[in-house]
Design a protein around this motif. Structure first.
Motif, PDB file in Angstrom:
ATOM      1  N   PHE A  82       0.840  -1.201   0.000  1.00 21.21           N
ATOM      2  CA  PHE A  82       0.000   0.000   0.000  1.00 21.21           C
ATOM      3  C   PHE A  82       0.875   1.250   0.000  1.00 21.21           C
ATOM      4  O   PHE A  82       1.858   1.346   0.729  1.00 21.21           O
ATOM      5  CB  PHE A  82      -0.902  -0.001   1.227  1.00 21.21           C
ATOM      6  CG  PHE A  82      -1.689   1.269   1.400  1.00 21.21           C
ATOM      7  CD1 PHE A  82      -2.743   1.568   0.552  1.00 21.21           C
ATOM      8  CD2 PHE A  82      -1.359   2.165   2.407  1.00 21.21           C
ATOM      9  CE1 PHE A  82      -3.466   2.739   0.710  1.00 21.21           C
ATOM     10  CE2 PHE A  82      -2.082   3.337   2.571  1.00 21.21           C
ATOM     11  CZ  PHE A  82      -3.132   3.621   1.722  1.00 21.21           C
ATOM     12  N   GLN A  83       0.500   2.222  -0.843  1.00 18.17           N
ATOM     13  CA  GLN A  83       1.236   3.478  -0.918  1.00 18.17           C
ATOM     14  C   GLN A  83       0.276   4.650  -0.765  1.00 18.17           C
ATOM     15  O   GLN A  83      -0.777   4.689  -1.412  1.00 18.17           O
ATOM     16  CB  GLN A  83       1.973   3.595  -2.266  1.00 18.17           C
ATOM     17  CG  GLN A  83       3.073   2.557  -2.454  1.00 18.17           C
ATOM     18  CD  GLN A  83       3.807   2.736  -3.770  1.00 18.17           C
ATOM     19  OE1 GLN A  83       3.290   3.333  -4.712  1.00 18.17           O
ATOM     20  NE2 GLN A  83       5.027   2.239  -3.834  1.00 18.17           N
ATOM     21  N   LEU A  84       0.676   5.620   0.069  1.00 20.69           N
ATOM     22  CA  LEU A  84      -0.120   6.822   0.252  1.00 20.69           C
ATOM     23  C   LEU A  84       0.051   7.776  -0.925  1.00 20.69           C
ATOM     24  O   LEU A  84       1.051   7.739  -1.635  1.00 20.69           O
ATOM     25  CB  LEU A  84       0.289   7.527   1.543  1.00 20.69           C
ATOM     26  CG  LEU A  84      -0.122   6.877   2.870  1.00 20.69           C
ATOM     27  CD1 LEU A  84       0.564   7.577   4.037  1.00 20.69           C
ATOM     28  CD2 LEU A  84      -1.637   6.932   3.044  1.00 20.69           C
ATOM     29  N   HIS A  85      -0.945   8.631  -1.121  1.00 21.99           N
ATOM     30  CA  HIS A  85      -0.904   9.734  -2.099  1.00 21.99           C
ATOM     31  C   HIS A  85      -0.781   9.262  -3.541  1.00 21.99           C
ATOM     32  O   HIS A  85      -0.283   9.998  -4.404  1.00 21.99           O
ATOM     33  CB  HIS A  85       0.249  10.701  -1.781  1.00 21.99           C
ATOM     34  CG  HIS A  85       0.311  11.104  -0.341  1.00 21.99           C
ATOM     35  ND1 HIS A  85      -0.736  11.731   0.307  1.00 21.99           N
ATOM     36  CD2 HIS A  85       1.296  10.925   0.601  1.00 21.99           C
ATOM     37  CE1 HIS A  85      -0.398  11.951   1.573  1.00 21.99           C
ATOM     38  NE2 HIS A  85       0.816  11.462   1.778  1.00 21.99           N
ATOM     39  N   THR A  86      -1.219   8.031  -3.823  1.00 25.30           N
ATOM     40  CA  THR A  86      -1.210   7.543  -5.200  1.00 25.30           C
ATOM     41  C   THR A  86      -2.257   6.450  -5.341  1.00 25.30           C
ATOM     42  O   THR A  86      -2.823   5.980  -4.359  1.00 25.30           O
ATOM     43  CB  THR A  86       0.182   6.996  -5.586  1.00 25.30           C
ATOM     44  OG1 THR A  86       0.196   6.680  -6.988  1.00 25.30           O
ATOM     45  CG2 THR A  86       0.520   5.725  -4.805  1.00 25.30           C
ATOM     46  N   SER A  87      -2.514   6.046  -6.573  1.00 22.61           N
ATOM     47  CA  SER A  87      -3.489   4.989  -6.834  1.00 22.61           C
ATOM     48  C   SER A  87      -2.901   3.632  -6.478  1.00 22.61           C
ATOM     49  O   SER A  87      -1.728   3.353  -6.753  1.00 22.61           O
ATOM     50  CB  SER A  87      -3.877   5.023  -8.313  1.00 22.61           C
ATOM     51  OG  SER A  87      -4.722   3.942  -8.629  1.00 22.61           O
ATOM     52  N   ASN A  88      -3.729   2.804  -5.847  1.00 22.06           N
ATOM     53  CA  ASN A  88      -3.321   1.449  -5.480  1.00 22.06           C
ATOM     54  C   ASN A  88      -4.235   0.443  -6.165  1.00 22.06           C
ATOM     55  O   ASN A  88      -5.464   0.561  -6.068  1.00 22.06           O
ATOM     56  CB  ASN A  88      -3.423   1.251  -3.966  1.00 22.06           C
ATOM     57  CG  ASN A  88      -2.369   2.009  -3.190  1.00 22.06           C
ATOM     58  OD1 ASN A  88      -1.319   1.480  -2.868  1.00 22.06           O
ATOM     59  ND2 ASN A  88      -2.655   3.272  -2.897  1.00 22.06           N
ATOM     60  N   PRO A  89      -3.669  -0.560  -6.846  1.00 20.59           N
ATOM     61  CA  PRO A  89      -4.526  -1.587  -7.442  1.00 20.59           C
ATOM     62  C   PRO A  89      -5.212  -2.400  -6.365  1.00 20.59           C
ATOM     63  O   PRO A  89      -4.616  -2.712  -5.328  1.00 20.59           O
ATOM     64  CB  PRO A  89      -3.539  -2.451  -8.246  1.00 20.59           C
ATOM     65  CG  PRO A  89      -2.224  -2.236  -7.570  1.00 20.59           C
ATOM     66  CD  PRO A  89      -2.241  -0.828  -7.079  1.00 20.59           C
ATOM     67  N   GLY A  90      -6.468  -2.721  -6.575  1.00 17.20           N
ATOM     68  CA  GLY A  90      -7.201  -3.485  -5.574  1.00 17.20           C
ATOM     69  C   GLY A  90      -8.436  -4.122  -6.163  1.00 17.20           C
ATOM     70  O   GLY A  90      -8.823  -3.850  -7.309  1.00 17.20           O
ATOM     71  N   SER A  91      -9.063  -4.961  -5.386  1.00 12.47           N
ATOM     72  CA  SER A  91     -10.291  -5.632  -5.808  1.00 12.47           C
ATOM     73  C   SER A  91     -11.325  -5.520  -4.704  1.00 12.47           C
ATOM     74  O   SER A  91     -11.001  -5.629  -3.515  1.00 12.47           O
ATOM     75  CB  SER A  91     -10.025  -7.111  -6.120  1.00 12.47           C
ATOM     76  OG  SER A  91      -9.481  -7.762  -4.990  1.00 12.47           O
ATOM     77  N   THR A  92     -12.581  -5.271  -5.088  1.00 15.45           N
ATOM     78  CA  THR A  92     -13.667  -5.130  -4.123  1.00 15.45           C
ATOM     79  C   THR A  92     -14.301  -6.482  -3.863  1.00 15.45           C
ATOM     80  O   THR A  92     -14.691  -7.184  -4.789  1.00 15.45           O
ATOM     81  CB  THR A  92     -14.742  -4.156  -4.635  1.00 15.45           C
ATOM     82  OG1 THR A  92     -14.140  -2.902  -4.906  1.00 15.45           O
ATOM     83  CG2 THR A  92     -15.848  -3.971  -3.603  1.00 15.45           C
ATOM     84  N   ARG A  93     -14.376  -6.834  -2.598  1.00 15.13           N
ATOM     85  CA  ARG A  93     -15.020  -8.092  -2.245  1.00 15.13           C
ATOM     86  C   ARG A  93     -16.524  -7.894  -2.151  1.00 15.13           C
ATOM     87  O   ARG A  93     -17.034  -6.781  -2.101  1.00 15.13           O
ATOM     88  CB  ARG A  93     -14.482  -8.597  -0.904  1.00 15.13           C
ATOM     89  CG  ARG A  93     -13.009  -8.978  -0.950  1.00 15.13           C
ATOM     90  CD  ARG A  93     -12.598  -9.640   0.340  1.00 15.13           C
ATOM     91  NE  ARG A  93     -11.249 -10.139   0.254  1.00 15.13           N
ATOM     92  CZ  ARG A  93     -10.659 -10.855   1.211  1.00 15.13           C
ATOM     93  NH1 ARG A  93     -11.334 -11.141   2.315  1.00 15.13           N
ATOM     94  NH2 ARG A  93      -9.427 -11.277   1.081  1.00 15.13           N
ATOM     95  N   LYS A  94     -17.228  -8.983  -2.065  1.00 19.63           N
ATOM     96  CA  LYS A  94     -18.682  -8.935  -1.976  1.00 19.63           C
ATOM     97  C   LYS A  94     -19.124  -8.183  -0.730  1.00 19.63           C
ATOM     98  O   LYS A  94     -18.560  -8.340   0.339  1.00 19.63           O
ATOM     99  CB  LYS A  94     -19.230 -10.363  -1.946  1.00 19.63           C
ATOM    100  CG  LYS A  94     -20.745 -10.450  -1.979  1.00 19.63           C
ATOM    101  CD  LYS A  94     -21.185 -11.902  -1.989  1.00 19.63           C
ATOM    102  CE  LYS A  94     -22.708 -12.014  -2.007  1.00 19.63           C
ATOM    103  NZ  LYS A  94     -23.156 -13.416  -2.006  1.00 19.63           N
ATOM    104  N   GLN A  95     -20.128  -7.311  -0.883  1.00 20.03           N
ATOM    105  CA  GLN A  95     -20.634  -6.578   0.273  1.00 20.03           C
ATOM    106  C   GLN A  95     -21.365  -7.522   1.219  1.00 20.03           C
ATOM    107  O   GLN A  95     -21.899  -8.550   0.816  1.00 20.03           O
ATOM    108  CB  GLN A  95     -21.566  -5.461  -0.184  1.00 20.03           C
ATOM    109  CG  GLN A  95     -22.890  -5.918  -0.755  1.00 20.03           C
ATOM    110  CD  GLN A  95     -23.765  -4.745  -1.162  1.00 20.03           C
ATOM    111  OE1 GLN A  95     -23.307  -3.641  -1.367  1.00 20.03           O
ATOM    112  NE2 GLN A  95     -25.053  -4.983  -1.290  1.00 20.03           N
ATOM    113  N   SER A  96     -21.348  -7.137   2.500  1.00 14.90           N
ATOM    114  CA  SER A  96     -22.000  -7.957   3.508  1.00 14.90           C
ATOM    115  C   SER A  96     -22.568  -7.055   4.584  1.00 14.90           C
ATOM    116  O   SER A  96     -22.328  -5.848   4.615  1.00 14.90           O
ATOM    117  CB  SER A  96     -20.999  -8.948   4.117  1.00 14.90           C
ATOM    118  OG  SER A  96     -19.943  -8.248   4.753  1.00 14.90           O
ATOM    119  N   CYS A  97     -23.324  -7.644   5.496  1.00 14.86           N
ATOM    120  CA  CYS A  97     -23.863  -6.885   6.616  1.00 14.86           C
ATOM    121  C   CYS A  97     -22.769  -6.653   7.638  1.00 14.86           C
ATOM    122  O   CYS A  97     -21.872  -7.475   7.813  1.00 14.86           O
ATOM    123  CB  CYS A  97     -25.014  -7.647   7.266  1.00 14.86           C
ATOM    124  SG  CYS A  97     -26.452  -7.856   6.204  1.00 14.86           S
TER     125      CYS A  97
END
Length: 347
Positions: free
Chosen positions: A39-54
């Motif tokens: 993870f790097q601050l002040h820049t774009s980070n590649p990532g993936s969104t997991r399924k939403q949950s309660c």
């Protein structure tokens, strides 16, 4: 709308019995984003969104308890929107959900967590304005729900006045009360009069935030718990970093319990809620404080090995099996009555 109809139906149904646990606090939508690489601050980070949950501490604790075969109700606030309907539909399998009346068009709370590749939390955002709409009079409309409960779990999502009202009511009615922190900032919503709080659970940072002191060693931590006792808390449980649980009671007993290392941690989100649920199970079953904490740790171990905030593998059988695996013993049951433990009879 469906939520308004649900509220009307709840009001027509019979109140819970003394066998039920009542959870009061947050119920929101959880969204998790997994960062790929460092993870790097002040820049774009590649990532993936997991399924939403309660999500929400009180809601998650309630679901965990429901999966542990306990009768449980949830008193919370959700918006009259798609997110609120999602929470109601997903939650009703494990608990009775009683939505509080909210003025205006408040939106359901949303919690967004940014996780690293190991599933550890980097940072989180919480859109929880809906809880500011709840006032003490709204809670007082539900007094029978509280006074007829076997035990109440309260998180710190509501305002200071609401939290103080619930603590005072439980104290007056002698209802066993567990208070769970949500964050360092929300920990400061607790009143200075904590008479009526049977168990307070927080981490070290949250304890420091509330007390306004620095805690850097075990002696300072013990002194901090004594301050909580002076304010009225009977039992204090402090989670130290991610590897130790410290507990202290007004009778002078205290101790440390190490968190057992888990071979593969997938996601730590929901670990705190799982600990509270396992702990509450231990309390209502009459176990001593050390074993109460061990049940909490056992529930955590079952949770962080899955990618779900509330593990769908949790059950009473698995909880007891995990307890025995971690501690190699069968827990000694006691009877908890009016703030005292009595050794249970052999059956």
């Amino acid at each position: 709308m469906k939520l308004k109809q649900s509220r009307n139906n709840e009001l027509e149904e019979p109140r819970p019995s003394r066998q039920q646990i009542l959870c009061i606090g947050g119920a929101n939508l959880d969204r998790k984003i997994m960062i790929e690489g460092t993870f790097q601050l002040h820049t774009s980070n590649p990532g993936s969104t997991r399924k939403q949950s309660c999500g929400g501490v009180a809601r998650n604790v309630a679901e965990n308890l429901g999966r542990l075969s306990q009768q449980v109700s949830l008193l919370t606030a959700v918006g009259d929107d798609a997110e609120g309907e999602f929470i109601v539909e997903q939650s009703k399998l494990y608990m009775k959900l009683i939505p509080l009346q909210v003025q205006g068009e408040a939106s359901t709370g949303i919690y967004t967590a940014l996780l690293d590749e190991r599933g550890e939390l980097i940072i989180a955002t919480a859109e929880m304005e809906i809880y500011d709409q709840i006032c003490p009079s709204t809670i007082l409309e539900n007094i029978p729900l509280i006074t007829l409960s076997r035990l109440v779990l309260l998180d710190t999502n509501f305002s200071k006045n609401v939290i103080a009202s619930i603590i005072r009511l439980c104290h007056e009615q002698q209802i066993p009360l567990v208070v769970s922190s949500v964050s360092a900032s929300k920990m400061r919503r607790l009143p200075r009069n904590l008479n009526g709080v049977g168990w307070l659970v927080c981490n070290q940072l949250e304890a420091q935030s509330y007390l306004g002191i620095e805690i850097v060693n075990d002696q300072q931590l013990l002194e901090a718990t004594r301050v909580f006792h002076h304010l009225g808390v009977q039992n204090v449980i402090v989670i130290r970093e991610a590897d130790r649980i410290f507990f202290a009671s007004q009778d002078g007993s205290f101790g440390h319990i190490s968190m057992h290392p888990v071979q593969e941690v997938i996601d730590v989100t929901g670990a705190h809620d799982a600990f509270i649920a396992g702990m509450i199970y231990g309390i209502i079953q009459g176990y001593l404080m050390e074993q109460v904490c061990q049940f909490g740790i056992s529930c955590v171990a079952l949770t962080i090995q899955t990618d779900r905030t509330v593990s769908d593998t949790i059950s009473l059988t698995k909880l007891h099996a995990k307890f025995k695996e971690l501690y190699g013993i069968e827990p000694q049951r006691f009877v908890f009555f009016k703030g005292m433990y009595f050794r249970g009879k052999d059956t």
